[in-house]
Design a protein around this motif. Structure first.
Motif, PDB file in Angstrom:
ATOM      1  N   ASP A  75       0.681  -0.606  -0.491  1.00 35.62           N
ATOM      2  CA  ASP A  75      -0.214   0.253  -0.058  1.00 35.62           C
ATOM      3  C   ASP A  75       1.280   1.342  -0.236  1.00 35.62           C
ATOM      4  O   ASP A  75       1.145   1.898   1.102  1.00 35.62           O
ATOM      5  N   GLY A  76       2.055   1.126  -0.712  1.00 37.97           N
ATOM      6  CA  GLY A  76       2.990   2.322  -0.815  1.00 37.97           C
ATOM      7  C   GLY A  76       4.028   2.658   0.250  1.00 37.97           C
ATOM      8  O   GLY A  76       4.516   3.512   0.232  1.00 37.97           O
ATOM      9  N   GLN A  77       3.103   1.562   1.844  1.00 38.50           N
ATOM     10  CA  GLN A  77       4.581   2.284   2.481  1.00 38.50           C
ATOM     11  C   GLN A  77       5.889   1.026   2.722  1.00 38.50           C
ATOM     12  O   GLN A  77       5.463  -0.403   2.150  1.00 38.50           O
ATOM     13  N   LEU A  78       6.474   1.384   3.084  1.00 39.27           N
ATOM     14  CA  LEU A  78       8.180   0.455   2.753  1.00 39.27           C
ATOM     15  C   LEU A  78       8.065  -0.117   4.376  1.00 39.27           C
ATOM     16  O   LEU A  78       7.458   0.223   5.420  1.00 39.27           O
ATOM     17  N   ALA A  79       7.511  -1.790   4.037  1.00 42.72           N
ATOM     18  CA  ALA A  79       6.736  -2.869   4.791  1.00 42.72           C
ATOM     19  C   ALA A  79       8.830  -3.659   5.295  1.00 42.72           C
ATOM     20  O   ALA A  79       8.529  -4.190   6.335  1.00 42.72           O
ATOM     21  N   GLY A  80       9.693  -3.915   4.402  1.00 44.53           N
ATOM     22  CA  GLY A  80      10.708  -4.224   4.402  1.00 44.53           C
ATOM     23  C   GLY A  80      11.737  -4.746   3.410  1.00 44.53           C
ATOM     24  O   GLY A  80      11.342  -3.393   2.582  1.00 44.53           O
ATOM     25  N   ARG A  81      12.308  -4.910   3.795  1.00 51.64           N
ATOM     26  CA  ARG A  81      13.773  -4.962   2.395  1.00 51.64           C
ATOM     27  C   ARG A  81      14.446  -5.970   2.834  1.00 51.64           C
ATOM     28  O   ARG A  81      14.431  -7.450   3.580  1.00 51.64           O
ATOM     29  N   VAL A  82      15.043  -6.574   1.598  1.00 50.50           N
ATOM     30  CA  VAL A  82      16.099  -7.679   0.923  1.00 50.50           C
ATOM     31  C   VAL A  82      16.953  -6.976   0.579  1.00 50.50           C
ATOM     32  O   VAL A  82      17.557  -6.271  -0.352  1.00 50.50           O
ATOM     33  N   VAL A  83      18.469  -7.889   0.573  1.00 54.84           N
ATOM     34  CA  VAL A  83      19.507  -6.960  -0.090  1.00 54.84           C
ATOM     35  C   VAL A  83      19.934  -8.218   0.137  1.00 54.84           C
ATOM     36  O   VAL A  83      20.116  -9.337   0.435  1.00 54.84           O
ATOM     37  N   ILE A  84      20.754  -8.763  -1.494  1.00 56.20           N
ATOM     38  CA  ILE A  84      21.555  -9.597  -2.723  1.00 56.20           C
ATOM     39  C   ILE A  84      22.456  -8.974  -2.625  1.00 56.20           C
ATOM     40  O   ILE A  84      22.770  -7.911  -3.503  1.00 56.20           O
ATOM     41  N   ARG A  85      23.165 -10.687  -2.313  1.00 50.33           N
ATOM     42  CA  ARG A  85      24.552  -9.835  -2.343  1.00 50.33           C
ATOM     43  C   ARG A  85      25.409 -10.550  -3.379  1.00 50.33           C
ATOM     44  O   ARG A  85      24.877 -12.188  -3.479  1.00 50.33           O
ATOM     45  N   LEU A  99      21.822 -13.252   1.080  1.00 53.28           N
ATOM     46  CA  LEU A  99      21.165 -12.119   1.388  1.00 53.28           C
ATOM     47  C   LEU A  99      20.829 -11.907   2.646  1.00 53.28           C
ATOM     48  O   LEU A  99      20.382 -13.507   3.374  1.00 53.28           O
ATOM     49  N   GLY A 100      19.966 -11.332   2.461  1.00 49.91           N
ATOM     50  CA  GLY A 100      19.527 -10.654   4.158  1.00 49.91           C
ATOM     51  C   GLY A 100      17.957  -9.884   3.998  1.00 49.91           C
ATOM     52  O   GLY A 100      18.393  -9.253   3.606  1.00 49.91           O
ATOM     53  N   PHE A 101      17.076 -10.093   4.704  1.00 45.51           N
ATOM     54  CA  PHE A 101      15.481  -9.665   5.033  1.00 45.51           C
ATOM     55  C   PHE A 101      15.989  -8.941   6.409  1.00 45.51           C
ATOM     56  O   PHE A 101      15.750  -9.594   6.959  1.00 45.51           O
ATOM     57  N   ALA A 102      14.801  -8.047   5.848  1.00 39.82           N
ATOM     58  CA  ALA A 102      14.203  -7.526   7.450  1.00 39.82           C
ATOM     59  C   ALA A 102      12.425  -7.011   7.202  1.00 39.82           C
ATOM     60  O   ALA A 102      12.148  -6.683   6.035  1.00 39.82           O
ATOM     61  N   VAL A 103      11.533  -7.286   8.341  1.00 35.14           N
ATOM     62  CA  VAL A 103       9.987  -6.816   7.641  1.00 35.14           C
ATOM     63  C   VAL A 103      10.605  -5.831   9.355  1.00 35.14           C
ATOM     64  O   VAL A 103      10.250  -6.446  10.636  1.00 35.14           O
ATOM     65  N   ALA A 115       7.976 -13.791   1.491  1.00 34.53           N
ATOM     66  CA  ALA A 115       7.956 -12.948  -0.267  1.00 34.53           C
ATOM     67  C   ALA A 115       9.407 -12.133  -0.540  1.00 34.53           C
ATOM     68  O   ALA A 115      10.173 -11.980  -1.601  1.00 34.53           O
ATOM     69  N   LEU A 116       9.697 -11.005   0.962  1.00 36.33           N
ATOM     70  CA  LEU A 116      11.168 -11.241   0.354  1.00 36.33           C
ATOM     71  C   LEU A 116      12.443 -11.995   0.222  1.00 36.33           C
ATOM     72  O   LEU A 116      13.423 -11.544  -1.039  1.00 36.33           O
ATOM     73  N   CYS A 117      12.386 -13.088   1.035  1.00 37.43           N
ATOM     74  CA  CYS A 117      13.509 -13.994   0.737  1.00 37.43           C
ATOM     75  C   CYS A 117      13.320 -14.680  -0.828  1.00 37.43           C
ATOM     76  O   CYS A 117      14.193 -14.764  -1.434  1.00 37.43           O
ATOM     77  N   ARG A 118      12.323 -15.070  -0.984  1.00 39.05           N
ATOM     78  CA  ARG A 118      11.864 -15.424  -2.614  1.00 39.05           C
ATOM     79  C   ARG A 118      12.040 -14.696  -3.597  1.00 39.05           C
ATOM     80  O   ARG A 118      13.058 -14.528  -4.781  1.00 39.05           O
ATOM     81  N   HIS A 119      12.005 -13.562  -3.271  1.00 40.35           N
ATOM     82  CA  HIS A 119      12.653 -11.957  -4.320  1.00 40.35           C
ATOM     83  C   HIS A 119      14.119 -12.607  -4.783  1.00 40.35           C
ATOM     84  O   HIS A 119      14.451 -12.227  -5.417  1.00 40.35           O
ATOM     85  N   GLY A 120      14.529 -12.001  -3.636  1.00 39.66           N
ATOM     86  CA  GLY A 120      15.792 -12.007  -3.498  1.00 39.66           C
ATOM     87  C   GLY A 120      16.153 -13.503  -3.703  1.00 39.66           C
ATOM     88  O   GLY A 120      17.443 -13.705  -4.812  1.00 39.66           O
ATOM     89  N   LEU A 121      15.990 -14.754  -4.220  1.00 34.51           N
ATOM     90  CA  LEU A 121      16.289 -15.487  -4.921  1.00 34.51           C
ATOM     91  C   LEU A 121      16.271 -16.165  -5.919  1.00 34.51           C
ATOM     92  O   LEU A 121      16.554 -16.569  -6.951  1.00 34.51           O
ATOM     93  N   GLU A 122      15.247 -15.296  -6.529  1.00 29.18           N
ATOM     94  CA  GLU A 122      14.547 -15.558  -7.925  1.00 29.18           C
ATOM     95  C   GLU A 122      15.736 -14.172  -8.320  1.00 29.18           C
ATOM     96  O   GLU A 122      16.519 -14.588  -9.457  1.00 29.18           O
ATOM     97  N   ARG A 123      15.533 -13.597  -7.727  1.00 25.03           N
ATOM     98  CA  ARG A 123      17.186 -12.183  -8.204  1.00 25.03           C
ATOM     99  C   ARG A 123      18.835 -12.970  -8.845  1.00 25.03           C
ATOM    100  O   ARG A 123      19.761 -13.557  -9.611  1.00 25.03           O
ATOM    101  N   LEU A 124      18.924 -13.691  -7.065  1.00 29.06           N
ATOM    102  CA  LEU A 124      20.439 -14.794  -7.416  1.00 29.06           C
ATOM    103  C   LEU A 124      20.562 -15.725  -8.235  1.00 29.06           C
ATOM    104  O   LEU A 124      21.191 -16.062  -9.467  1.00 29.06           O
ATOM    105  N   SER A 125      18.945 -15.923  -8.040  1.00 25.63           N
ATOM    106  CA  SER A 125      19.260 -17.388  -9.481  1.00 25.63           C
ATOM    107  C   SER A 125      19.147 -16.760 -10.738  1.00 25.63           C
ATOM    108  O   SER A 125      20.065 -17.413 -11.629  1.00 25.63           O
ATOM    109  N   ARG A 126      18.357 -15.582 -11.501  1.00 28.68           N
ATOM    110  CA  ARG A 126      19.349 -14.925 -12.599  1.00 28.68           C
ATOM    111  C   ARG A 126      20.582 -14.825 -12.968  1.00 28.68           C
ATOM    112  O   ARG A 126      21.200 -14.223 -13.762  1.00 28.68           O
ATOM    113  N   MET A 127      21.228 -14.671 -11.781  1.00 28.38           N
ATOM    114  CA  MET A 127      22.344 -14.734 -11.932  1.00 28.38           C
ATOM    115  C   MET A 127      23.115 -15.317 -11.954  1.00 28.38           C
ATOM    116  O   MET A 127      24.317 -15.261 -11.891  1.00 28.38           O
ATOM    117  N   GLY A 128      22.635 -16.656 -11.882  1.00 31.02           N
ATOM    118  CA  GLY A 128      23.459 -17.779 -12.185  1.00 31.02           C
ATOM    119  C   GLY A 128      23.592 -18.607 -11.235  1.00 31.02           C
ATOM    120  O   GLY A 128      23.670 -19.629 -10.981  1.00 31.02           O
TER     121      GLY A 128
END
Length: 177
Positions: A75-85, A99-103, A115-128
């Protein structure tokens, strides 16, 4: 219109400063860094610019790997974050992983961590990257459950290691993609 239940993931902009500062203040109470790596005298605009450089492996603080940071917005509000190394060094692979996530406290218990963790895992998968190391504080049952819900399996060689300020962290390997 009902509440947004699926987060929008995006990189920070200069417009996110107040929300990020509020998130950091909330997580300070838990001795947790929400806005990772921001210098005390660094303006928010400079921080956002540096994150863009960090994604490309430029302007990295000493000992850091190229990384991407995504806010999870509901809803437009920052609810959490994920950092992908992108390519963690040996120290990161020992203690912080890929990766690290926070809510934020008000958004917990809604599946946002997964959801944050899965987003990070998907990004990492795209990196091989086929499997990612994710760590959490040994006393954080919610993070452990989230990691396991995302397919995490305890590291058989080093399931628990010591980390900063006598903290003990648990290490998990999680398939990407």
């Amino acid at each position: 219109m009902g509440k947004e239940t699926v987060p929008v993931f995006r990189q920070y902009t200069v417009m996110d400063e107040a929300m990020a500062q509020a998130a950091q203040a909330e997580l300070d109470a838990e001795d947790f860094d929400f806005v990772i790596g921001r210098g005390r005298s660094e303006s928010w605009g400079d921080y956002v610019d540096r994150l863009a450089l960090n994604r490309r492996g430029l302007a990295l603080p000493q000992g850091w790997a190229a990384s991407s940071t995504y806010g999870g917005f509901l809803d437009g509000q920052l609810a959490g974050r994920v950092v992908i190394r992108h390519e963690p060094d040996e120290s990161a692979m020992q203690h912080t992983g890929h990766l690290g996530f926070a809510v934020r406290p008000a958004y917990r218990g809604r599946g946002l961590g997964a959801a944050l963790c899965r987003h990070g895992l998907e990004r990492l998968s795209r990196m091989g990257i086929k499997r990612a190391l994710i760590t959490c504080n040994a006393t954080n049952a919610a993070s452990r459950a989230t990691i396991e819900r995302c397919g995490g399996v305890s590291d058989q060689e080093q399931p628990v290691v010591a980390y900063q300020r006598d903290n003990r962290i648990m290490r998990f390997w999680v398939p990407c993609g």
